[in-house]
Scaffold this motif. Structure first.
Motif, PDB file in Angstrom:
ATOM      1  N   VAL A  85      -3.427   3.048 -11.862  1.00  0.00           N
ATOM      2  CA  VAL A  85      -3.646   2.731 -10.109  1.00  0.00           C
ATOM      3  C   VAL A  85      -4.554   1.711 -10.142  1.00  0.00           C
ATOM      4  O   VAL A  85      -5.574   1.512 -10.688  1.00  0.00           O
TER       5      VAL A  85
ATOM      6  N   GLU B 298      -8.969  -1.328  -0.126  1.00  0.00           N
ATOM      7  CA  GLU B 298      -8.565  -0.059  -0.155  1.00  0.00           C
ATOM      8  C   GLU B 298      -9.666   0.997  -0.094  1.00  0.00           C
ATOM      9  O   GLU B 298      -9.556   1.920   0.171  1.00  0.00           O
TER      10      GLU B 298
ATOM     11  N   ARG C  80      -7.489   8.375   0.019  1.00  0.00           N
ATOM     12  CA  ARG C  80      -5.987   8.213  -0.433  1.00  0.00           C
ATOM     13  C   ARG C  80      -6.086   7.401  -1.793  1.00  0.00           C
ATOM     14  O   ARG C  80      -5.492   8.241  -2.840  1.00  0.00           O
ATOM     15  N   MET C  81      -7.120   6.798  -2.310  1.00  0.00           N
ATOM     16  CA  MET C  81      -7.040   6.220  -3.449  1.00  0.00           C
ATOM     17  C   MET C  81      -7.582   7.226  -4.581  1.00  0.00           C
ATOM     18  O   MET C  81      -7.095   7.213  -5.822  1.00  0.00           O
TER      19      MET C  81
ATOM     20  N   ASP D 205      -7.209  10.723  -4.279  1.00  0.00           N
ATOM     21  CA  ASP D 205      -5.809  11.489  -4.524  1.00  0.00           C
ATOM     22  C   ASP D 205      -4.963  10.789  -5.391  1.00  0.00           C
ATOM     23  O   ASP D 205      -4.236  11.489  -6.358  1.00  0.00           O
ATOM     24  N   GLU D 206      -4.862   9.547  -5.383  1.00  0.00           N
ATOM     25  CA  GLU D 206      -3.749   8.744  -6.234  1.00  0.00           C
ATOM     26  C   GLU D 206      -4.217   8.761  -7.642  1.00  0.00           C
ATOM     27  O   GLU D 206      -3.249   9.014  -8.512  1.00  0.00           O
TER      28      GLU D 206
ATOM     29  N   GLU E 193      -3.558  12.070  -9.654  1.00  0.00           N
ATOM     30  CA  GLU E 193      -2.184  12.185 -10.111  1.00  0.00           C
ATOM     31  C   GLU E 193      -2.166  11.513 -11.518  1.00  0.00           C
ATOM     32  O   GLU E 193      -1.074  11.908 -12.055  1.00  0.00           O
TER      33      GLU E 193
END
Length: 374
Positions: free
Chosen positions: A165, A171, A178-179, A181-182, A185
């Motif tokens: 990522v 960002e 959001r970052m 959470d990404e 994953e």
């Protein structure tokens, strides 16, 4: 005086503005000790941390002593590079004096690691000045320095890379949740570690192995101290294998060395700065315990990775070899270290090209290539 009637003048440039300043100095010390002074005239050019260019003193300390890292302090005659392709020289600039020429430079060895040196910046400056130099050009240097673009190019060429990522500065400031959470994953959500890295740094600077979600944001901030752009990579279980690549002779194909495996002492989580340079906690197995077919495959992939970025001169390509036999590209280093602990010269020595011969080949390859677009 023609080039045929004098020694080839090589400017060895080291230090620089990046966090890898000291490693560049160590590399330069080892390389200058190996250059054949019967064939080459060496001009040592140091770049201080603030960006000043100086003619370095012959007795400048360029090795780790008692745990102290070397540094270009900025002492010495100030140098400037005139952007005149017809002169191809360096100017000595002293306060209150008319600038004087240091003479024509035939080849520059830019032994700079990290931003402001390995990333295409000095390569572009040397191209403007019409001076030949060792290593990759502007684009290959820039892409090779940026782990995000590097992986994108390799993916576009069908080469294997691991999950990752990218987190840009904007960002992170505007979409932090959001970052995060990404990134989760990639494996954190399932309890698997991730590696947080500055996108444009080397020598394992600013890297953190993160094992819990609570430590993620702090690790990203640590990486951002080196680069506002951060990459987070999933853990790939496997062995760490490296391979050296050299530009082919006489326009021939690029050549790969025997590979090496990084073997770390117990208790080390990953190949960090201290492990590489300070505490001697690693050894290299050259070649690794691999089959002949596996060694041939990693050499083939290393050349493909080199060619995909349109590299020149040299590079070290790093891989993971997974437990199920897959090869995963980790990164490329277009100006790998030449320190006594560095894998690149060790791999080529095991392949039959010793340290002085390796340095000589790099200089000769650069001296024989044209300037300008190619």
């Amino acid at each position: 005086m023609s080039q045929d009637s004098r020694k080839i003048r090589v400017a060895v440039v080291f230090g620089g503005r990046s966090s890898e300043h000291a490693i560049s100095c160590i590399t330069a010390g080892a390389v200058m000790a190996a250059i054949d002074r019967d064939r080459y005239e060496v001009v040592p050019v140091g770049i201080a941390r603030d960006g000043r260019w100086v003619l370095a003193a012959a007795d400048l300390r360029l090795a780790i002593e008692d745990g102290r890292l070397p540094e270009v302090t900025g002492e010495g005659s100030a140098l400037a590079l005139p952007f005149d392709p017809d002169s191809r020289g360096l100017m000595v600039v002293e306060p209150g004096r008319v600038p004087s020429t240091l003479g024509e430079v035939d080849v520059v060895l830019p032994l700079l690691h990290g931003p402001y040196g390995e990333d295409g910046t000095i390569q572009g400056m040397l191209d403007l000045a019409g001076i030949r130099y060792v290593g990759a050009g502007v684009l290959a240097s820039a892409v090779g320095m940026d782990k995000g673009f590097m992986k994108l190019v390799w993916q576009a060429r069908g080469l294997p890379v691991g999950p990752y990522v990218l987190i840009g500065d904007r960002e992170w400031r505007r979409e932090r949740k959001r970052m995060v959470d990404e990134v989760k994953e990639l494996g954190l959500a399932d309890g698997r570690p991730v590696f947080v890295k500055p996108t444009r740094a080397g020598s394992s600077m600013g890297i953190t192995r993160v094992t819990s979600e609570d430590a993620l944001e702090a690790a990203i901030e640590t990486a951002r101290e080196h680069d506002p752009k951060v990459i987070v990579e999933a853990t790939i279980e496997g062995r760490e294998i490296e391979c050296g690549v050299l530009q082919g002779l006489d326009d021939g194909p690029a050549e790969a060395s025997l590979p090496a495996e990084v073997l770390m002492a117990g208790g080390r989580d990953f190949y960090d700065f201290e492990t590489k340079y300070l505490d001697g906690a690693t050894t290299m197995a050259i070649p690794p315990d691999l089959s002949a077919a596996e060694i041939e495959e990693v050499r083939r992939l290393a050349v493909q990775a080199f060619d995909a970025l349109d590299c020149e001169g040299l590079a070290r390509v790093d891989f993971f070899h997974t437990h199920d036999g897959r090869w995963i590209l980790n990164e490329i280093n277009t100006m790998p270290g030449f320190t006594p602990a560095s894998a690149f010269p060790k791999m080529w020595s095991a392949t039959g090209l010793d340290y002085p011969a390796l340095v000589d080949r790099l200089i000769q390859t650069a001296a024989n290539r044209p300037t300008g677009l190619r």
